[in-house]
Design an enzyme around this catalytic site. Structure first.
Site, short mmCIF file in Angstrom:
data_model
loop_
_atom_site.label_atom_id
_atom_site.label_comp_id
_atom_site.label_asym_id
_atom_site.label_seq_id
_atom_site.Cartn_x
_atom_site.Cartn_y
_atom_site.Cartn_z
N TYR B 100 0.85 -1.19 0.00
CA TYR B 100 0.00 0.00 0.00
C TYR B 100 0.88 1.23 0.00
CZ TYR B 100 -3.20 3.64 1.36
OH TYR B 100 -3.92 4.81 1.38
N GLU B 188 -3.43 7.60 -4.41
CA GLU B 188 -3.29 6.31 -3.74
C GLU B 188 -3.07 5.17 -4.73
OE1 GLU B 188 -6.92 4.34 -2.10
OE2 GLU B 188 -5.90 4.53 -0.18
#
Lengths: 293, 377
Positions: B100, B188
């Site tokens: 992530y 993101e």
């Protein structure tokens, strides 16, 4: 507290519709507005207040300035705030809504590095009932009293003030920290100031979904050895995720900022959370009765 | 405003971030051809909302005929209430590890922050609450910004071998530049994967552009309306801040917080709000705006009762009352309206409304209870 009746105030964006209207109301309340600033409108007057082209010129003419109330439109507000910081103004109340996020970040960070206090952006401002008002809240709902209000919302804080005023508790000071994701002051910093304010006996925190100001305040509060009682109200229990509820800052995103998380954090820190605004005075009164009897 | 995945991936590639091989398709036939060419594929509906995987908007197949069926279904049914105009067909990536990585704004620290984890494909803030040790946060000094040590620190934390650090740094700096160049509130990659050949690939891409900055990005500003429901779109065209909800009591308030509190109070007394409509932002509660707002809700078939909650300071209640009254007179559909009025000329406002038989209250709890009761009746 942040301001009192001796605070010398300038209004940036004084010649605009909002700026001019609220200058009149602030003057009527007793706020010491010593000058206005609108680039290109120097030499004119707004409700008897002299207008200057620059903050520097205004200070050169009128002397010390303690605070600025900013009504400048969103595209230019960042610049107006920097102008006040550069000219030594220590308290800047930014009423403007819609300032770009990254400009807010820069302006707030810069203010911090210079120990300047920014209230807002996207705030109704601050009021010390009976003393002064640097903002746009309807003063008639704020009777002088013992409860400090710190709020992320505008009109909702007026409602809270009215409920407190009619219950007889009254308001010692109300600070709108602002509805944007990034604000100059957060609940922790306002509470710190309220702790030092002799008139404030209780504090109402008016929060809403989005971000983690409430959670951070809860954590901070539970670690304090000396505190004044806090009652909280959080708006947005029924708000859906990932939807911006009017305020730029009122959005549940990435799993952060939901109602339950805030309520849980506050309650675990011993802060009662009112389910309805109209319950707030009763909750405070029940705390008061436990304190003294 | 949220960019669609394929738009965000296009931005990623412009900043040197690798994405899977893929084709944007606007019809089932195109999807069939794409799957036939790519082999084992993932078909992803392009909608401006999260949670599409759980809603069936992300599907896997290697069969071109099945791809046609999947695509037809997505185009016909939409995903999570949004119409699907395009799907992204990507070659399935052989995944070694899922990570992530994002750049966003830390509201409390008032700075840009990198978030990274070895556990990709999760909601990062949830993970940060449950397993804080699995999330690395690096706040950037606003006057310094990005510096390469940030990328090294993250790469080491997520366990990338030093041979991959150069490639990782290109990604990390790319995210920062996108954040600044696009006035983003979030950039993101979730998940960022190490593929079976050892390369770093952005399997998904999310870019949220700050709405307050859209005036500086005219090409993006026009895309904002696709995030909105029909209902929201027509309300916003009239200048209201509006969000659709699934209840049946129409809500008009002045100020965002007050309007949310009104919705919450409806729920407290056993009702369900149909919407969030703030008349304050973008013009205040003038007669015409109140009239338009009330008409909008009266015309909404889901709405059984309209509740107006005006806590005015400067707002003139007689003007608000005239607006409500005109809406009632002009609207073809008659539904109950309950009004809570506080502010200047409050008595005059109440009189104007009582003349036409409406319920007017000063106390908000009473007003909400009445609205809930009428909606039940």
């Amino acid at each position: 507290m942040l301001a009192d009746r001796s605070t010398r105030v300038i209004v940036q964006g004084i010649t605009g519709k909002e700026g001019s209207f609220h200058t009149k109301l602030m003057l009527e309340y007793g706020t010491r507005i010593v000058a206005g600033v609108t680039p290109g409108k120097g030499g004119s007057q707004v409700h008897g207040v002299r207008v200057y082209d620059t903050v520097r010129e205004a200070i050169g003419e009128v002397g010390r300035v303690d605070a600025s109330v900013v009504f400048v439109p969103a595209k230019n507000a960042h610049d107006a705030v920097l102008e006040s910081i550069e000219n030594g103004v220590r308290l800047i109340v930014v009423i403007t809504e819609g300032i770009p996020l990254h400009e807010e970040l820069r302006m707030v960070s810069y203010a911090r590095s210079r120990s300047v206090t920014i209230v807002g952006p996207n705030t109704p401002g601050l009021i010390v009932p009976g003393e002064t008002k640097l903002g746009i809240m309807p003063a008639n709902y704020y009777k002088p009293g013992v409860v400090g209000i710190m709020s992320r919302s505008g009109t909702l804080s007026y409602e809270v003030a009215w409920q407190l005023s009619r219950s007889g508790l009254g308001v010692s000071v109300a600070v709108g920290i602002g509805g944007d994701p990034v604000t100059g002051l957060d609940f922790v910093e306002v509470y710190d100031k309220l702790l030092k304010d002799p008139r404030t006996k209780y504090v109402v925190l008016v929060g809403e979904i989005g971000g983690d100001y409430e959670e951070r305040f809860a954590k901070y509060y539970s670690g304090l050895s000396e505190k004044k009682p806090v009652v909280a109200y959080i708006a947005g229990r029924t708000a859906p995720r990932e939807k911006r509820m009017g305020h730029a800052g009122a959005i549940i995103s990435m799993g952060l900022g939901d109602y339950e998380s805030k309520v849980k954090a506050l309650q675990e820190s011993g802060i009662p959370v009112a389910r309805r605004v109209s319950e707030i005075p009763t909750v405070i009164q029940s705390i008061a009765s436990k304190q003294y009897f | 405003m949220r960019l669609l995945e394929y738009e965000a991936k296009q931005v990623f590639r412009e900043y040197g971030i690798k994405t899977p091989e893929g084709v944007l398709c606007r019809s089932p036939v195109e999807v069939k051809e794409a799957v036939a060419r790519l082999g084992e594929s993932v078909i992803k509906a392009q909608v401006p909302v999260g949670g599409r995987g759980l809603a069936g908007g992300v599907r896997f197949t290697s069969d071109p005929e099945e791809a046609v069926r999947i695509a037809s279904e997505l185009f016909e049914r939409g995903v999570r209430g949004y119409r699907v105009d395009a799907v992204l067909v990507e070659k399935k990536v052989c995944v070694n590890r899922e990570l992530y990585l994002s750049v966003t704004v830390d509201r409390s620290a008032k700075s840009i922050v990198y978030l990274a984890s070895r556990l990709g494909g999760v909601e990062i803030e949830e993970l940060a609450k449950k397993k804080p040790e699995e999330v690395l946060k690096i706040n950037l000094d606003p006057f310094i910004g990005y510096s390469p040590f940030v990328a090294r620190t993250i790469a080491s934390f997520i366990g990338l071998p030093p041979s991959a650090w150069g490639e990782f740094e290109r990604i990390a700096v790319g995210l920062y530049r996108i954040m600044i160049d696009y006035d983003a509130e979030l950039v993101e990659i979730n998940p960022l994967v190490v593929d079976c050949g050892g390369s770093l690939v952005a399997l998904d891409a999310k870019i949220l552009v700050d709405d307050n900055s859209l005036y500086r990005h005219p090409a993006l500003a026009g895309l904002k309306s696709r995030e909105l429901t029909e209902e929201e779109r027509s309300a916003r065209e009239k200048g209201f801040t509006y969000v659709s909800l699934d209840g049946y009591i129409g809500v008009i308030g002045n100020g965002a917080g007050l309007t949310m509190a009104t919705m919450d109070l409806i729920e407290y007394y056993g009702g369900k709000p149909a919407n969030f409509l703030d008349v304050w932002s973008g013009g205040g509660a003038s007669r015409d705006r109140v009239k338009e707002a009330v008409k909008l809700l009266l015309e909404n078939p889901r709405v059984k009762v309209v509740l107006v909650n005006i806590f005015g300071g400067m707002t003139r209640c007689d003007e608000v009352a005239m607006g409500v009254r005109q809406a009632l007179e002009e609207a073809p559909v008659k539904k109950p309206i309950v009004v809570r009025l506080m502010g200047t000329n409050q008595e005059e406002g109440a009189r104007i409304l009582r003349e036409v038989g409406l319920d007017v209250y000063e106390d908000v709890d009473e007003a909400v209870r009445k609205a809930v009761e009428l909606a039940r009746g």
